[in-house]
Design an enzyme around this catalytic site. Structure first.
Site, PDB file in Angstrom:
ATOM      1  N   GLY A  48       0.862  -1.391  -0.092  1.00  0.00           N
ATOM      2  CA  GLY A  48       0.015  -0.013  -0.003  1.00  0.00           C
ATOM      3  C   GLY A  48       0.616   1.305   0.067  1.00  0.00           C
ATOM      4  O   GLY A  48       0.347   2.330   0.112  1.00  0.00           O
ATOM      5  N   ASP A  59      -1.327   7.354  -6.640  1.00  0.00           N
ATOM      6  CA  ASP A  59      -0.033   6.885  -6.155  1.00  0.00           C
ATOM      7  C   ASP A  59       1.017   7.529  -7.158  1.00  0.00           C
ATOM      8  O   ASP A  59       1.836   8.098  -6.668  1.00  0.00           O
ATOM      9  CB  ASP A  59       0.104   5.247  -6.536  1.00  0.00           C
ATOM     10  CG  ASP A  59      -0.416   4.587  -5.286  1.00  0.00           C
ATOM     11  OD1 ASP A  59      -1.332   5.290  -4.331  1.00  0.00           O
ATOM     12  OD2 ASP A  59      -0.314   3.375  -5.247  1.00  0.00           O
TER      13      ASP A  59
HETATM   14  C1  MEV Z   1      -6.011   1.067  -1.193  1.00  0.00           C
HETATM   15  O1  MEV Z   1      -4.571   1.688  -0.961  1.00  0.00           O
HETATM   16  C2  MEV Z   1      -6.763   2.201  -0.894  1.00  0.00           C
HETATM   17  C3  MEV Z   1      -8.181   1.828  -0.990  1.00  0.00           C
HETATM   18  O2  MEV Z   1      -9.102   2.790  -0.732  1.00  0.00           O
HETATM   19  C4  MEV Z   1      -8.606   1.309  -2.566  1.00  0.00           C
HETATM   20  C5  MEV Z   1      -8.753   2.124  -3.459  1.00  0.00           C
HETATM   21  O3  MEV Z   1      -9.104   3.459  -3.144  1.00  0.00           O
HETATM   22  O4  MEV Z   1      -8.542   1.737  -4.783  1.00  0.00           O
HETATM   23  C6  MEV Z   1      -8.659   0.713  -0.121  1.00  0.00           C
END
Ligand code: MEV
Length: 314
Positions: free
Chosen positions: A95, A142
């Protein structure tokens, strides 16, 4: 030999709620992917994962990396005369935006190596093409953070950069739980529970939105005690939608008891990373508690610059 670095990211607030159109706050952090490029025969390799692409023998082990090569070639920037080596401090699949940081650093370094200007727009476009291969329906959060750096408010697929003065003595401690899970699976599971309990879940998601509103004020006024408390509340909401776990809560409570201002799971949850807001005076205490759990603390600050050339002079 040109080298470029790009930061990883954390979600400070709003994961999962963002899937239903609520706002989220993300931050680029000083944990980096680095790529150096020298002359070669069209090879991209990773220190951790080995050969990703070898054009000379038609090997493609990483389709995202291959896409970056294709996109830069299509634009007349890249020829097949490079040898790129990727090293990354960012835990994979946790993440922290590892794929976006690697893609941004690679696109930047290959562009510099080829003698072209690596504009932020170019690196954003190319890294987003790779993100579409790595993730189903990526939000772009990201690669926006890895390219531009900083702290951003994200809502309904648009971004606003927040101009925040981050104090010298406040750290973000990131702990990789080393528990692997599928983001897609966790998101699907949460959405099916939302369908089962819509009146309850919609209120939890509204509370998530209220936390973001309060967090913006706390960030703007520099109230980091309040920001930490809001992280604790956000963790409680994430636990209530079943994305914490006993292992995650053990990490969260250990860090809380060691004196962090606030702690939460970050990203999809049920594994991945835990983040904590920690004052300098508590930093060693928190780090030691994390090590007692057999895990490694990453001490981070916001990265405000995003992808860039790494100066040979440090
Ligand atoms: C994942 O890093 C974040 C979530 O909110 C999924 C998304 O926003 O695509 C869980």
């Amino acid at each position: 030999m040109p080298c470029s670095i790009a930061p990883g990211k954390i979600l400070l607030f709003g994961e999962h709620f963002v899937v239903k159109g609520k706002p989220a706050i993300g931050m680029a952090v000083s944990v980096y992917a680095k790529t150096c490029v020298s002359k070669g025969v069209g090879i991209v390799e990773s220190g951790q994962l080995g050969i990703l692409v070898d054009l000379s023998s038609r090997v493609v082990n990483d389709r995202g990396v291959h896409k970056i090569i294709e996109e830069l070639s299509k634009r007349g920037i890249l020829k097949n005369n490079f040898h790129a080596v990727i090293e990354s401090q960012i835990p994979i699949g946790s993440g922290m935006g590892s794929s976006a940081a690697v893609s941004s650093a690679l696109a930047h370094a290959l562009t510099v190596f080829s003698g072209f200007e690596p504009s932020k727009e170019l690196v954003w476009e190319v890294s987003f093409e790779a993100e579409k291969i790595y993730h189903v329906n990526p939000s772009g959060i990201d690669n926006t953070l890895s390219v531009y750096g900083g702290i951003i408010l994200y809502k309904d697929k648009s971004f606003r950069r927040l101009e925040i003065k981050w104090p010298e003595d406040i750290y973000i401690v990131v702990v990789d739980s080393r528990i692997k899970r599928s983001t897609g699976q966790v998101v699907a599971d949460v959405l099916s529970r939302y369908e089962k309990y819509p009146t309850i879940y919609s209120r939890i998601y509204e509370a998530g939105e209220a936390i973001v509103t309060e967090a913006l004020k706390a960030l703007e006024t520099g109230d980091f005690v309040r920001l930490g408390e809001l992280m604790d509340i956000n963790h409680g909401l994430l636990a209530s939608i079943s994305v914490s776990s006993s292992a995650i809560d053990r990490i969260v409570w250990s860090i809380r008891e060691a004196g962090a201002l606030g702690v939460k799971v970050s990203g999809a949850g049920r594994g991945g990373i835990v983040i904590a807001l920690v004052e300098e005076a508590r930093r060693d205490n928190v780090s030691n508690r994390v090590r007692e759990l057999g895990l490694e603390p990453l001490l981070a600050k916001p990265d405000l610059k995003g992808v860039r050339a790494l100066s040979p002079y440090g």
